[in-house]
Motif scaffolding. Structure first.
Motif, PDB file in Angstrom:
ATOM      1  N   LEU A   1      40.096  32.690  43.484  1.00 44.02           N
ATOM      2  CA  LEU A   1      38.895  33.512  43.594  1.00 44.02           C
ATOM      3  C   LEU A   1      37.892  33.156  42.498  1.00 44.02           C
ATOM      4  O   LEU A   1      38.174  32.348  41.615  1.00 44.02           O
ATOM      5  CB  LEU A   1      39.262  34.995  43.524  1.00 44.02           C
ATOM      6  CG  LEU A   1      40.135  35.534  44.662  1.00 44.02           C
ATOM      7  CD1 LEU A   1      40.361  37.027  44.494  1.00 44.02           C
ATOM      8  CD2 LEU A   1      39.517  35.242  46.019  1.00 44.02           C
ATOM      9  N   HIS A   2      36.697  33.762  42.571  1.00 41.56           N
ATOM     10  CA  HIS A   2      35.626  33.451  41.630  1.00 41.56           C
ATOM     11  C   HIS A   2      36.109  33.625  40.197  1.00 41.56           C
ATOM     12  O   HIS A   2      36.630  34.679  39.833  1.00 41.56           O
ATOM     13  CB  HIS A   2      34.433  34.368  41.901  1.00 41.56           C
ATOM     14  CG  HIS A   2      33.201  33.987  41.145  1.00 41.56           C
ATOM     15  ND1 HIS A   2      32.539  32.797  41.352  1.00 41.56           N
ATOM     16  CD2 HIS A   2      32.510  34.634  40.180  1.00 41.56           C
ATOM     17  CE1 HIS A   2      31.488  32.734  40.566  1.00 41.56           C
ATOM     18  NE2 HIS A   2      31.449  33.831  39.841  1.00 41.56           N
ATOM     19  N   PRO A   3      35.934  32.596  39.346  1.00 38.30           N
ATOM     20  CA  PRO A   3      36.576  32.615  38.032  1.00 38.30           C
ATOM     21  C   PRO A   3      35.855  33.472  36.996  1.00 38.30           C
ATOM     22  O   PRO A   3      34.647  33.713  37.061  1.00 38.30           O
ATOM     23  CB  PRO A   3      36.534  31.143  37.614  1.00 38.30           C
ATOM     24  CG  PRO A   3      35.288  30.613  38.268  1.00 38.30           C
ATOM     25  CD  PRO A   3      35.235  31.320  39.603  1.00 38.30           C
ATOM     26  N   TYR A   4      36.619  33.892  36.019  1.00 40.09           N
ATOM     27  CA  TYR A   4      36.101  34.429  34.770  1.00 40.09           C
ATOM     28  C   TYR A   4      36.083  33.268  33.784  1.00 40.09           C
ATOM     29  O   TYR A   4      37.077  32.549  33.649  1.00 40.09           O
ATOM     30  CB  TYR A   4      36.988  35.550  34.248  1.00 40.09           C
ATOM     31  CG  TYR A   4      36.941  36.811  35.075  1.00 40.09           C
ATOM     32  CD1 TYR A   4      36.282  37.944  34.608  1.00 40.09           C
ATOM     33  CD2 TYR A   4      37.553  36.877  36.325  1.00 40.09           C
ATOM     34  CE1 TYR A   4      36.226  39.108  35.368  1.00 40.09           C
ATOM     35  CE2 TYR A   4      37.504  38.035  37.087  1.00 40.09           C
ATOM     36  CZ  TYR A   4      36.838  39.143  36.601  1.00 40.09           C
ATOM     37  OH  TYR A   4      36.779  40.286  37.356  1.00 40.09           O
ATOM     38  N   GLY A   5      34.957  33.058  33.110  1.00 43.35           N
ATOM     39  CA  GLY A   5      34.840  31.903  32.234  1.00 43.35           C
ATOM     40  C   GLY A   5      34.517  32.285  30.805  1.00 43.35           C
ATOM     41  O   GLY A   5      34.078  33.399  30.509  1.00 43.35           O
ATOM     42  N   GLY A   6      34.737  31.329  29.910  1.00 41.46           N
ATOM     43  CA  GLY A   6      34.415  31.531  28.507  1.00 41.46           C
ATOM     44  C   GLY A   6      34.567  30.228  27.738  1.00 41.46           C
ATOM     45  O   GLY A   6      35.068  29.229  28.273  1.00 41.46           O
ATOM     46  N   PHE A   7      34.146  30.253  26.473  1.00 44.52           N
ATOM     47  CA  PHE A   7      34.112  29.033  25.663  1.00 44.52           C
ATOM     48  C   PHE A   7      34.553  29.330  24.237  1.00 44.52           C
ATOM     49  O   PHE A   7      34.233  30.388  23.681  1.00 44.52           O
ATOM     50  CB  PHE A   7      32.686  28.458  25.634  1.00 44.52           C
ATOM     51  CG  PHE A   7      32.052  28.336  26.995  1.00 44.52           C
ATOM     52  CD1 PHE A   7      32.312  27.242  27.798  1.00 44.52           C
ATOM     53  CD2 PHE A   7      31.207  29.329  27.462  1.00 44.52           C
ATOM     54  CE1 PHE A   7      31.734  27.139  29.055  1.00 44.52           C
ATOM     55  CE2 PHE A   7      30.620  29.228  28.719  1.00 44.52           C
ATOM     56  CZ  PHE A   7      30.892  28.132  29.505  1.00 44.52           C
TER      57      PHE A   7
END
Length: 205
Positions: free
Chosen positions: A52-58
């Motif tokens: 499913l639509h991802p949760y992202g971060g850096f």
């Protein structure tokens, strides 16, 4: 969540050696401790139910040890994660915070043009195209309450025979009808101003 139960996730991230690592997060697990390169950008995507639509971060060198993932960063993180294998060094030296501030919602831009320019070391292309959301009209779907996978979208009620109007970002997006165990999938091409739709049985959420 419409399923009324916590979801498991697949966490995928760049590992500093030109490949990607992944790990399974069990239902309800929302925290994990990882070892990442100290001197380069690390890109994270957490995919609910693996797709499913991802949760992202850096993670940036010298930043706080804690990274919070969000759907707002998901599309940009996915673009960088998917292109990492083609030029790891270019991705690892991107200032993702600056990039996110400059490009805004990555689901409304020409992602291919952005990635090609970044991988060539040219930064954000000056003529990068941003699009408006596309008006999508859905009809002939079963009655019920439909819940989106993206937090930026609103759920909707419909009755059989009604035409439902939606404003959607680019890419694949899905709506769940829990009562009917159905999944409405819509693929939106903002560049062409077109969309495709399909209806299927919902996964066992």
């Amino acid at each position: 969540m419409a399923s009324h139960r916590p979801l498991w996730h697949t966490l995928v991230y760049t590992n500093g050696d030109g490949t990607r690592s992944s790990m399974h997060l069990i239902e309800g697990q929302n925290r994990v401790t990882l070892t990442v390169p100290r001197d380069s950008l690390t890109v994270f995507c957490a995919y609910p139910l693996s797709s499913l639509h991802p949760y992202g971060g850096f993670y940036h060198p010298g930043a706080d040890d804690s990274v919070t993932l969000s759907q707002e960063q998901g599309e940009l993180a996915k673009l960088l994660l998917d292109s990492y294998q083609f030029n790891p060094e270019a991705v690892e030296h991107i200032n993702a915070t600056y990039l996110a501030d400059e490009v805004g919602d990555a689901s409304l831009l020409d992602g291919n043009a952005l990635v090609v320019s970044l991988l060539n070391g040219e930064g954000i292309p000056p003529g990068l195209r941003h699009y408006e959301k596309l008006d999508v009209f859905v009809s002939d779907i079963p009655s019920g309450y439909w819940v989106p996978e993206r937090l930026s979208q609103e759920p909707f009620w419909n009755r059989w025979g009604e035409v439902v109007s939606l404003e959607l970002e680019g890419g694949l997006q899905r709506f769940l009808n829990r009562e009917g165990s159905l999944c409405l999938s819509l693929y939106v091409d903002l560049k062409k101003g077109e969309y495709l739709s399909s209806l299927s049985k919902a996964p066992p959420w």
